[in-house]
Design a protein around this motif. Structure first.
Motif, PDB file in Angstrom:
ATOM      1  N   THR A  33       3.462  -6.451   3.150  1.00 31.85           N
ATOM      2  CA  THR A  33       2.253  -5.746   2.749  1.00 31.85           C
ATOM      3  C   THR A  33       1.826  -4.822   3.878  1.00 31.85           C
ATOM      4  O   THR A  33       1.833  -5.217   5.039  1.00 31.85           O
ATOM      5  CB  THR A  33       1.117  -6.754   2.446  1.00 31.85           C
ATOM      6  OG1 THR A  33       1.550  -7.628   1.403  1.00 31.85           O
ATOM      7  CG2 THR A  33      -0.152  -6.050   2.024  1.00 31.85           C
ATOM      8  N   VAL A  34       1.468  -3.588   3.534  1.00 33.22           N
ATOM      9  CA  VAL A  34       0.964  -2.635   4.515  1.00 33.22           C
ATOM     10  C   VAL A  34      -0.564  -2.645   4.417  1.00 33.22           C
ATOM     11  O   VAL A  34      -1.123  -2.431   3.348  1.00 33.22           O
ATOM     12  CB  VAL A  34       1.499  -1.213   4.250  1.00 33.22           C
ATOM     13  CG1 VAL A  34       0.893  -0.212   5.213  1.00 33.22           C
ATOM     14  CG2 VAL A  34       3.016  -1.196   4.323  1.00 33.22           C
ATOM     15  N   VAL A  35      -1.224  -2.921   5.543  1.00 29.21           N
ATOM     16  CA  VAL A  35      -2.690  -2.989   5.576  1.00 29.21           C
ATOM     17  C   VAL A  35      -3.187  -2.038   6.657  1.00 29.21           C
ATOM     18  O   VAL A  35      -2.645  -2.001   7.752  1.00 29.21           O
ATOM     19  CB  VAL A  35      -3.173  -4.427   5.895  1.00 29.21           C
ATOM     20  CG1 VAL A  35      -4.688  -4.475   5.980  1.00 29.21           C
ATOM     21  CG2 VAL A  35      -2.646  -5.404   4.867  1.00 29.21           C
ATOM     22  N   GLN A  37      -7.030  -0.502   8.370  1.00 30.42           N
ATOM     23  CA  GLN A  37      -8.472  -0.704   8.388  1.00 30.42           C
ATOM     24  C   GLN A  37      -9.155   0.345   9.258  1.00 30.42           C
ATOM     25  O   GLN A  37      -8.702   0.635  10.358  1.00 30.42           O
ATOM     26  CB  GLN A  37      -8.815  -2.089   8.933  1.00 30.42           C
ATOM     27  CG  GLN A  37      -8.329  -3.217   8.070  1.00 30.42           C
ATOM     28  CD  GLN A  37      -8.681  -4.575   8.650  1.00 30.42           C
ATOM     29  OE1 GLN A  37      -8.822  -4.724   9.861  1.00 30.42           O
ATOM     30  NE2 GLN A  37      -8.831  -5.556   7.785  1.00 30.42           N
ATOM     31  N   THR A  57     -10.066   2.266   4.572  1.00 33.49           N
ATOM     32  CA  THR A  57      -9.415   0.962   4.602  1.00 33.49           C
ATOM     33  C   THR A  57      -8.653   0.768   3.296  1.00 33.49           C
ATOM     34  O   THR A  57      -9.117   1.179   2.235  1.00 33.49           O
ATOM     35  CB  THR A  57     -10.466  -0.155   4.760  1.00 33.49           C
ATOM     36  OG1 THR A  57     -11.145   0.030   5.996  1.00 33.49           O
ATOM     37  CG2 THR A  57      -9.830  -1.531   4.737  1.00 33.49           C
ATOM     38  N   TYR A  59      -4.694  -1.136   1.394  1.00 33.45           N
ATOM     39  CA  TYR A  59      -3.453  -1.902   1.538  1.00 33.45           C
ATOM     40  C   TYR A  59      -2.488  -1.515   0.426  1.00 33.45           C
ATOM     41  O   TYR A  59      -2.888  -1.022  -0.626  1.00 33.45           O
ATOM     42  CB  TYR A  59      -3.727  -3.410   1.515  1.00 33.45           C
ATOM     43  CG  TYR A  59      -4.325  -3.917   0.225  1.00 33.45           C
ATOM     44  CD1 TYR A  59      -3.518  -4.446  -0.782  1.00 33.45           C
ATOM     45  CD2 TYR A  59      -5.695  -3.867   0.020  1.00 33.45           C
ATOM     46  CE1 TYR A  59      -4.072  -4.902  -1.969  1.00 33.45           C
ATOM     47  CE2 TYR A  59      -6.249  -4.326  -1.151  1.00 33.45           C
ATOM     48  CZ  TYR A  59      -5.435  -4.849  -2.150  1.00 33.45           C
ATOM     49  OH  TYR A  59      -5.988  -5.297  -3.309  1.00 33.45           O
ATOM     50  N   GLU A  61       0.534  -3.366  -1.672  1.00 30.31           N
ATOM     51  CA  GLU A  61       1.158  -4.652  -1.940  1.00 30.31           C
ATOM     52  C   GLU A  61       2.643  -4.484  -2.232  1.00 30.31           C
ATOM     53  O   GLU A  61       3.069  -3.444  -2.748  1.00 30.31           O
ATOM     54  CB  GLU A  61       0.481  -5.325  -3.131  1.00 30.31           C
ATOM     55  CG  GLU A  61      -0.930  -5.777  -2.846  1.00 30.31           C
ATOM     56  CD  GLU A  61      -1.545  -6.513  -4.021  1.00 30.31           C
ATOM     57  OE1 GLU A  61      -1.019  -6.421  -5.141  1.00 30.31           O
ATOM     58  OE2 GLU A  61      -2.552  -7.189  -3.799  1.00 30.31           O
ATOM     59  N   THR A  66       1.787   2.047  -5.972  1.00 31.25           N
ATOM     60  CA  THR A  66       0.414   2.340  -5.588  1.00 31.25           C
ATOM     61  C   THR A  66       0.189   3.840  -5.671  1.00 31.25           C
ATOM     62  O   THR A  66       0.977   4.617  -5.134  1.00 31.25           O
ATOM     63  CB  THR A  66       0.133   1.855  -4.155  1.00 31.25           C
ATOM     64  OG1 THR A  66       0.378   0.456  -4.094  1.00 31.25           O
ATOM     65  CG2 THR A  66      -1.297   2.133  -3.754  1.00 31.25           C
TER      66      THR A  66
END
Length: 94
Positions: A33-35, A37, A57, A59, A61, A66
């Motif tokens: 997962t790329v997150v 913030q 911010t 993410y 999945e 996406t």
């Protein structure tokens, strides 16, 4: 991509940076997962500084598509460039 091509995934903040080098055969069946913030991007000098991306911010999945949507000129490509570390101008935070 050739079968023997490898990618490097880096994660962590300025104080800790870990790197994972995976060949294609090692990547098969693996997900991540790329997150991100509070990503911000400011350009310009002194009085003419402009914040183009401000505290974003989000993410991505694994195993999903996406969509990054917004109006023309809203910073979609710039955000992706920042996440890919392709932007070098201005001040990047987050």
């Amino acid at each position: 991509m050739k079968d023997d091509t490898a990618i490097t995934i880096k994660a962590g903040g300025a104080d800790e940076l870990s790197s994972l080098h995976l060949s294609r055969s090692q990547r098969e069946g693996k997900t991540f997962t790329v997150v991100f913030q509070n990503v911000s991007w400011t350009v310009g000098r002194k009085k003419n500084r402009v914040t183009l991306i401000d505290n974003v911010t989000g993410y991505f999945e694994p195993c999903t598509l996406t969509a990054l949507m917004g109006a023309s000129g809203s910073g979609k490509s710039s955000l992706l460039d920042i996440l890919a570390k392709r932007k070098t101008q201005g001040d990047i935070g987050g």
